[in-house]
Design a protein around this motif. Structure first.
Motif, PDB file in Angstrom:
ATOM      1  N   GLY A 213       0.811  -1.207   0.000  1.00 38.53           N
ATOM      2  CA  GLY A 213       0.000   0.000   0.000  1.00 38.53           C
ATOM      3  C   GLY A 213       0.845   1.256   0.000  1.00 38.53           C
ATOM      4  N   MET A 214       1.952   1.243   0.784  1.00 34.79           N
ATOM      5  CA  MET A 214       2.865   2.381   0.798  1.00 34.79           C
ATOM      6  C   MET A 214       3.455   2.627  -0.584  1.00 34.79           C
ATOM      7  SD  MET A 214       3.251   3.764   3.893  1.00 34.79           S
ATOM      8  CE  MET A 214       4.904   4.458   3.825  1.00 34.79           C
ATOM      9  N   GLU A 215       3.874   1.557  -1.247  1.00 38.22           N
ATOM     10  CA  GLU A 215       4.456   1.699  -2.585  1.00 38.22           C
ATOM     11  C   GLU A 215       3.429   2.245  -3.571  1.00 38.22           C
ATOM     12  OE1 GLU A 215       7.584   1.271  -3.671  1.00 38.22           O
ATOM     13  OE2 GLU A 215       8.196   0.962  -1.602  1.00 38.22           O
ATOM     14  N   GLY A 218       2.836   5.893  -3.029  1.00 38.31           N
ATOM     15  CA  GLY A 218       3.972   6.708  -3.440  1.00 38.31           C
ATOM     16  C   GLY A 218       4.145   6.819  -4.937  1.00 38.31           C
ATOM     17  N   ASP A 219       3.404   6.025  -5.701  1.00 40.55           N
ATOM     18  CA  ASP A 219       3.491   6.056  -7.171  1.00 40.55           C
ATOM     19  C   ASP A 219       2.145   6.528  -7.700  1.00 40.55           C
ATOM     20  OD1 ASP A 219       3.549   5.529  -9.912  1.00 40.55           O
ATOM     21  OD2 ASP A 219       4.796   3.736  -9.670  1.00 40.55           O
ATOM     22  N   GLY A 264       5.995  13.084  -6.099  1.00 44.58           N
ATOM     23  CA  GLY A 264       6.123  14.273  -5.270  1.00 44.58           C
ATOM     24  C   GLY A 264       5.410  14.128  -3.947  1.00 44.58           C
ATOM     25  N   HIS A 265       5.620  15.106  -3.065  1.00 44.45           N
ATOM     26  CA  HIS A 265       4.963  15.105  -1.770  1.00 44.45           C
ATOM     27  C   HIS A 265       4.868  16.526  -1.252  1.00 44.45           C
ATOM     28  CE1 HIS A 265       9.250  15.057  -0.875  1.00 44.45           C
ATOM     29  NE2 HIS A 265       8.966  15.559   0.315  1.00 44.45           N
ATOM     30  N   GLU A 459      -5.121  12.221  -5.013  1.00 44.16           N
ATOM     31  CA  GLU A 459      -4.010  11.453  -4.468  1.00 44.16           C
ATOM     32  C   GLU A 459      -4.498  10.583  -3.320  1.00 44.16           C
ATOM     33  OE1 GLU A 459      -0.530  13.564  -3.306  1.00 44.16           O
ATOM     34  OE2 GLU A 459      -0.361  14.681  -5.180  1.00 44.16           O
ATOM     35  N   VAL A 460      -3.742   9.522  -3.084  1.00 38.04           N
ATOM     36  CA  VAL A 460      -3.921   8.682  -1.906  1.00 38.04           C
ATOM     37  C   VAL A 460      -2.613   8.773  -1.121  1.00 38.04           C
ATOM     38  CG1 VAL A 460      -4.327   6.357  -1.068  1.00 38.04           C
ATOM     39  CG2 VAL A 460      -5.510   7.158  -3.109  1.00 38.04           C
ATOM     40  N   ASN A 461      -2.687   9.199   0.136  1.00 35.55           N
ATOM     41  CA  ASN A 461      -1.483   9.513   0.907  1.00 35.55           C
ATOM     42  C   ASN A 461      -1.249   8.515   2.026  1.00 35.55           C
ATOM     43  OD1 ASN A 461      -0.748  12.466  -0.073  1.00 35.55           O
ATOM     44  ND2 ASN A 461      -2.975  12.362   0.151  1.00 35.55           N
TER      45      ASN A 461
END
Length: 734
Positions: A213-215, A218-219, A264-265, A459-461
């Motif tokens: 989920g983190m990956e 982040g993409d 990005g973030h 986005e999903v953060n």
């Protein structure tokens, strides 16, 4: 005056249940001097630090310190108060202080409260004491030196090493729920709970957050693809690896578009509502070379995303454990003109709000006038020196991120069920337990619009920031940190394992080994610390003299441990405090005159005060086991801090006729002794035989009286109602 050294006690200690730092001072030339020996000193000191006038001191009321200085007090005491005042001036909350003699004339230990989660290696308190010494000595003869610049440096250091807003909120929420909390080094990483109930959080990311989920989060390309495959609304987008491809995407998608980095973030490199090719090319150049980066394209730089612009309002929805925990409407950084101030002056005025700080150390981020802001100003016909008309809104950013100076308004109560379901589905699609959903809608309170492109998940953060929900610019805050802790520890779920802490002069190690053996026989995988090392499940895992707080933390951080038995020696208590917050059972075998003259321990009473901490730090309704034949140990039952915990006191003695034990039994208490060759549990007139003395290993048929006494202490600790680690559980451990 001279500062010799500073040591920290990270756990409960003889002074406070919270961490303290102890600064060892040598008053040197001021030895024997009092404030009244230096006319005008108090007045000059208070003129430099007016806040000292409100210090309570021993009087328990504002002005107590002023009265003490007027009567005459020593300079170690004054240094204590000045350090606390300086701590408050840099925003570091610390209220407790005490100054005690530490050896020869002029030598004092200044005990100062430290914030719970301050890193153990932090130099902040040492630097504050150094400044305090210069202020105090300077005020002896004239105005104290100007320390504003140094205090600003210390404040910046403190801000840099303190927990972030989200992590600090999680720590506070856990403590409110009785969950033990330890910060790992200087990271925003928290260890929650003990033993098999230990969990970890890093900001809003938990140890259950899926790596996949983190990956995905982040993409942005992959996240959009998965969301679209699930039928969720996302903007139409393309990946561009060159300016030419970005322009091709503009033609295919149609203006207006958004250009942003693939990975990005915090809103960096995001350009919104672009319509003209030159704007898109410039945005590509910045997004490709700025924050985030991403997979490399051709020689022109990293790939970026070009996607359709979704009109509407910006929202952030926090999903925790499959439900909406909070929602906020976000507004981009801006200032509002008053017809008199320039844009730059308006920015300074906004930044004067104490809620704004650098990075993420405050609920809001300070506004800046960087390249992105200056470019947007120019497109609105403004410069930093322009005076906007009264009521005119001047935008500094288009992207509504708190990290770039935006603000938030709580809209949790307004979220329409359709919008809530959309966000929950999005979080489930990427597989996140805690997730921040960025979306644009005409109105989050209304049903989702049916027309394509009128709503979109941007986005999903992963590890979403919590500050917009904790302290929104408008509306009430939400206990989202509590929601995350409740996800880790649902109602009724324990966060602790039973802890038995054993101290005393003789017999600690033997008693610890006996208790641990009984727990293992009872079927509990037990962690044990002693002077022989650290054991987990009867296996030696760390060979050392392991009777201090570091070893306790080692055991309590092991997720296989179901119960802990901790040898707790004098040296560890004095030098670092306890390695746990409270125990279920405390055992004091005896107290004799050992180690006198070490670490400021000058008398038997000093030793009793140190070792009594173990008896004082049991949970309410826990158990305290004391030696009825040792006056120092037995006397701990009468200490106010012990009685305040209302423990079940159990005395043990070789003889049933020991006066303290006999009186305890007459009063209806329970105790342990040797009767007719048996270890015996006594309660009033009732007797329960536990084990023949001749079967105690190493007691040589009962001739080794000290081993028999250790066995009595161990039985007293282990007998009783079982405890599963929950506050309020049974008073025994086996």
């Amino acid at each position: 005056m001279r500062l010799d050294h500073v040591r920290r006690l990270g756990g409960p200690n003889a002074y406070l249940s919270r961490p303290v730092a102890i600064a060892h001072l040598d008053l040197q030339g001021l030895t024997g001097h009092e404030t009244t020996d230096h006319p005008g000193f108090a007045e000059r000191l208070v003129a430099a630090l007016p806040g000292l006038s409100s210090h309570h001191c021993a009087a328990g009321r504002p002005g107590g310190l002023l009265d003490a200085m007027a009567r005459g007090t020593y300079f170690g005491h004054v240094t204590e108060h000045v350090t606390l005042e300086l701590s408050g001036l840099i925003g570091r909350e610390a209220f407790f202080g005490r100054t005690v003699l530490a050896g020869g004339p002029g030598r004092y230990d200044v005990v100062l409260e430290c914030p719970r989660d301050e890193p153990p290696g932090s130099p902040v308190v040492e630097r504050l004491v150094g400044v305090a010494l210069r202020v105090v000595t300077g005020a002896l003869t004239g105005p104290p030196p100007d320390t504003a610049a140094e205090l600003a440096e210390i404040a910046a250091l403190y801000e840099a090493e303190r927990l972030g807003v989200s992590t600090a909120a999680l720590a506070a929420a856990a403590r409110r729920r009785g969950v033990p909390v330890r910060r790992v080094g200087d990271l925003n990483l928290l260890r929650l709970g003990y033993g098999r109930h230990r969990r970890m959080v890093w900001a809003a990311m938990t140890d259950a957050t899926a790596a996949i989920g983190m990956e995905i989060a982040g993409d942005k390309r992959l996240a959009h693809r998965l969301l679209a495959d699930a039928g969720l609304p996302v903007p139409d987008g393309r990946v561009a690896a060159s300016p030419a491809e970005a322009l091709e995407a503009l033609r295919d998608i149609g203006a207006p578009v958004v250009v942003k980095p693939v990975a990005g973030h915090q809103g960096e490199g995001v350009h919104i509502e672009l319509t003209e090719p030159p704007e898109v090319v410039a945005a590509f150049t910045e997004a490709a070379g700025g924050a985030g980066g991403g997979p490399k394209g051709d020689a022109d730089g990293a790939a970026v995303i070009v996607e359709s612009y979704v009109p509407g309002r910006d929202y952030r929805v926090l999903v925790v454990g499959g439900r909406v925990a909070a929602a906020a409407e976000l507004t981009a950084a801006r200032v509002v003109g008053d017809g008199a101030a320039t844009v730059a002056e308006l920015v300074e005025r906004v930044n004067a709000d104490p809620a704004r700080g650098e990075g993420h150390d405050r609920p809001l981020t300070r506004l800046v006038l960087g390249p992105a802001e200056l470019g947007l100003l120019a497109r609105q016909g403004h410069r930093p020196g322009t005076v906007p008309a009264a009521g005119e809104t001047v935008w500094l950013r288009r992207n509504a991120n708190l990290s770039t100076g935006g603000t938030s308004r709580d809209v949790t109560a307004e979220v329409h069920p359709e919008a809530a379901a959309l966000c929950v589905r999005a979080a489930g699609t990427v597989g996140m337990d805690v997730c921040g959903i960025d979306l644009r809608l005409p109105d989050i309170a209304a049903p989702l619009p049916a027309e394509p492109g009128a709503a979109g998940i941007l986005e999903v953060n992963a590890a979403p920031g919590l500050r917009m929900h904790l302290a929104p610019h408008e509306g009430g805050g939400r206990d989202v940190a509590g929601d995350i802790i409740d996800l880790l520890y649902p109602d009724g779920t324990p966060s602790r394992v039973p802890i038995v802490s054993v101290t005393g002069t003789n017999g600690k190690t033997t008693t610890v080994r006996m208790i641990a053996h009984m727990l293992e026989v009872d079927g509990r995988r037990t962690g044990m610390t002693s002077t022989e090392g650290v054991y987990v499940g009867r296996r030696l895992v760390h060979l050392s003299d392991a009777s201090g707080p570091r070893s306790a933390e080692m055991v309590l951080g092991d997720r296989t441990v179901e119960a802990a038995v901790l040898e707790t020696a004098r040296g560890g208590i004095v030098r670092r405090g306890l390695g746990y917050d409270r125990a279920d059972v405390a055992v004091v075998t005896n107290v004799t005159s050992d180690h006198l003259g070490v670490d400021g321990t000058e008398s038997l009473d000093d030793l009793v005060d140190i070792k009594a901490l173990v008896a004082e730090k049991v949970r309410r309704g826990g158990r305290v086991v004391l030696n009825a034949e040792d006056p120092a140990s037995a006397g701990m039952a009468e200490r106010a801090a012990v009685r305040d915990r209302d423990p079940a006191v159990r005395f043990f003695a070789l003889s049933p006729d020991a006066p303290v034990l006999a009186a305890h039994l007459r009063d209806g208490g329970a105790g342990y002794c040797v009767e007719h060759g048996w270890l015996t549990e006594a309660s009033g007139d009732r007797r329960t035989r536990v084990l023949p003395v001749e079967e105690i290993a190493g007691a040589f048929g009962g001739h080794a009286a000290h081993v028999v006494a250790n066995a009595l202490a161990a039985v007293a600790a282990a007998r009783g109602g079982g405890s599963d680690g929950r506050p309020g559980g049974g008073s025994g451990v086996a």
